[in-house]
Enzyme design. Structure first.
Site, PDB file in Angstrom:
ATOM      1  N   LYS B 143      36.191  32.174 -32.317  1.00  0.00           N
ATOM      2  CA  LYS B 143      35.887  31.500 -33.599  1.00  0.00           C
ATOM      3  C   LYS B 143      34.961  32.354 -34.456  1.00  0.00           C
ATOM      4  O   LYS B 143      33.987  31.870 -35.027  1.00  0.00           O
ATOM      5  CB  LYS B 143      35.332  30.103 -33.347  1.00  0.00           C
ATOM      6  CG  LYS B 143      36.319  29.221 -32.562  1.00  0.00           C
ATOM      7  CD  LYS B 143      35.839  27.803 -32.370  1.00  0.00           C
ATOM      8  CE  LYS B 143      36.899  26.925 -31.702  1.00  0.00           C
ATOM      9  NZ  LYS B 143      37.259  27.316 -30.329  1.00  0.00           N
ATOM     10  N   ARG B 144      35.311  33.621 -34.617  1.00  0.00           N
ATOM     11  CA  ARG B 144      34.481  34.549 -35.362  1.00  0.00           C
ATOM     12  C   ARG B 144      34.636  34.336 -36.859  1.00  0.00           C
ATOM     13  O   ARG B 144      35.705  33.935 -37.345  1.00  0.00           O
ATOM     14  CB  ARG B 144      34.861  36.000 -35.028  1.00  0.00           C
ATOM     15  CG  ARG B 144      34.767  36.369 -33.548  1.00  0.00           C
ATOM     16  CD  ARG B 144      33.431  36.043 -32.929  1.00  0.00           C
ATOM     17  NE  ARG B 144      33.217  36.780 -31.692  1.00  0.00           N
ATOM     18  CZ  ARG B 144      32.774  36.253 -30.559  1.00  0.00           C
ATOM     19  NH1 ARG B 144      32.479  34.958 -30.475  1.00  0.00           N
ATOM     20  NH2 ARG B 144      32.580  37.013 -29.502  1.00  0.00           N
TER      21      ARG B 144
END
Lengths: 336, 336
Positions: B143-144
């Site tokens: 979930k960058r």
């Protein structure tokens, strides 16, 4: 709650991150945070020269292992990432050596280490240890955010530890980290709780410094507020202040939009602000005065490329140019 | 654009991630993604027994290095994290062995590896390689999301490589990864571009499965839409479809709120949906039928703890229980 014992024998609460930050800013007379975003294509020449020394520090590790596993000599790819991680470590140590007197913290950008794989993460661990040895705080910049069970794992990774049948596994040992609030309050709470238990802090993204932040963070809500105002209220509510008055949960508030800062300070009166975007991203130190309303530790001025690449103009060495730029920023912010 | 050559001698475009996904789903007759979120306190007993074998695979690495640096014997902390990372790797390999026939991809949760430090990242690399050897896609779940220059570094880390004076440093080599859109379109574009250049995909968070997602993702905008509807339009616009018709940029759409799925599908007609929340988080496979409107590859059903911990009820072995649960999910989703 974790307690320590004061001289009179009564337990006193451990300092919160807000207290630790206030004390560090007062002692070092600096509000400057050195962003560490190493680009292997822009390392200081001396760091490249000293890569082999740093590699000995990083370890025989991976190359030994690959060789022991039957790959002898190790592949070009294995060597490339070991040498690169070692050179990055040498670069980061030189950068810290150059600017430590002018700053209170370093902010390693996790992406820049992750792109070097396991040796990169090992270099990040060494950078963290080295910054601590120089008396600096470490703010791990990974902008993590996930559902609660995973958020708890990120807390363990960055500021706590993980129990296992083989003993306790220590995390990175940062003093604070950045977090993304998109998934809502329950995704932040495990991060806040873990950080607080370790006298660490969290800097939550509220209004970032990139152009695209206007797309979503500036979106108007049904009540007329912008999304970042909604996030600011959430961050204000999550923080707790210790005796020094500064809260332990901070906000990332880009310095490229200084017109927002007065409103952000109104919504978060005692929240420390992490202010990226000075220097390379175009922000101006003088414009950020509202950040310092709750005291000098209320605003941390982050600069990365403008310090590391200061030697690209003029004819000073990278270390001299970095030191001068960090000191210039320090004086400018301290005088506000 | 990367091109390959077809039989008639004319260059033909490389398959997009959407094409690759469509083909994998058709070939394996599965839409199930194995979430890999290893908790050292809940490893399969056989994995703990086989940690020393896995440690030899992980490497003499760190222990050798620490010893060579003069720490002999290595500290308890060093041993704990090496042993834990080795046991985690053994666990992940056993899990993949058990369920590979029923799934098309694995989704390692990066937090669970990062909390074990550099040996954890090394274990993640081995898990990625092992999953590829079993013919599975790898969706790196981190979930960058960050400003553009940093987003580019995350792209290098997960699906591409990094140039350096010492050669090219390979990244993790995932086939796709999850991303957080809070920082706006310009923060997603470097991720999309890097992924597309490598025939990889990005799954952007649109509506997650945790309770707190209501705080921000469900917030009403001034035009009456919810934030997730705004994000869905953005994701739809970012994706490009290849010949198979499915776009290369996907959406994370939690399966715990199936009433949203019809609307999400309306806004993103040809976007692959990654559907976490089945099983342990309470989602129900039958409720997610709208996801499959563009075809069977339109919805990937992710399950993690419900597979890895299936043996906690009943008296089957962990591997047997995991295999049965994955196969049950596969049949249920495939029949929709």
């Amino acid at each position: 709650m974790t307690v320590s014992h004061s001289g009179n024998g009564r337990p006193s609460p451990s300092p919160t991150f807000g207290d630790r930050l206030s004390q560090a800013v007062a002692e070092r007379e600096s509000q400057i945070v050195l962003g560490i975003d190493p680009d292997p294509a822009k390392l200081w020449p001396a760091a490249i020269d000293r890569a082999s020394e740093a590699r000995a520090r990083l370890a025989l590790t991976f190359s030994d292992a690959e060789e022991a596993a039957g790959e002898s000599p190790p592949s070009a790819g294995v060597v490339a990432r070991l040498e690169t991680a070692a050179a990055v470590l040498a670069h980061c140590r030189a950068l810290i050596d150059a600017v430590a007197p002018a700053v209170i913290a370093v902010k390693p950008q996790l992406a820049c280490f992750e792109r070097l794989g396991a040796p990169g993460w090992l270099a990040l661990e060494h950078v963290t240890t080295y910054a601590h040895e120089q008396g600096l705080l470490v703010l791990a910049d990974g902008k993590r955010g996930d559902v609660p069970v995973t958020a708890a794992a990120y807390g363990q990774a960055l500021v706590a530890s993980t129990p296992s049948p083989f003993g306790t596994v220590a995390g990175l040992g940062a003093d604070a980290f950045t977090a993304n609030p998109l998934l809502g309050r329950d995704s932040l709470e495990p991060l806040v709780q873990t950080a607080r238990e370790h006298q660490a802090g969290v800097f939550v993204l509220v209004r970032t410094s990139n152009t695209g932040a206007a797309d979503i963070l500036d979106a108007r809500m049904h009540n007329g507020e912008r999304l970042w105002e909604h996030l600011a209220r959430l961050v204000d509510d999550l923080g707790q202040a210790g005796p020094a008055g500064l809260k332990d949960i901070g906000a990332v508030t880009g310095a490229t939009e200084p017109e927002h800062l007065a409103r952000l300070r109104e919504l978060m009166p005692n929240t420390p602000f992490l202010l990226p975007g000075i220097g390379a991203q175009g922000g101006d130190v003088a414009a950020i005065a509202p950040a310092f309303a709750p005291g000098k530790a209320g605003g941390l001025v982050t600069a990365s490329r403008s310090i590391a690449n200061a030697h690209e103009t003029g004819n000073r060495s990278p270390a001299e140019a970095a030191r001068a730029e960090a000191e210039r920023l320090r004086e400018q912010a301290w005088s506000l």
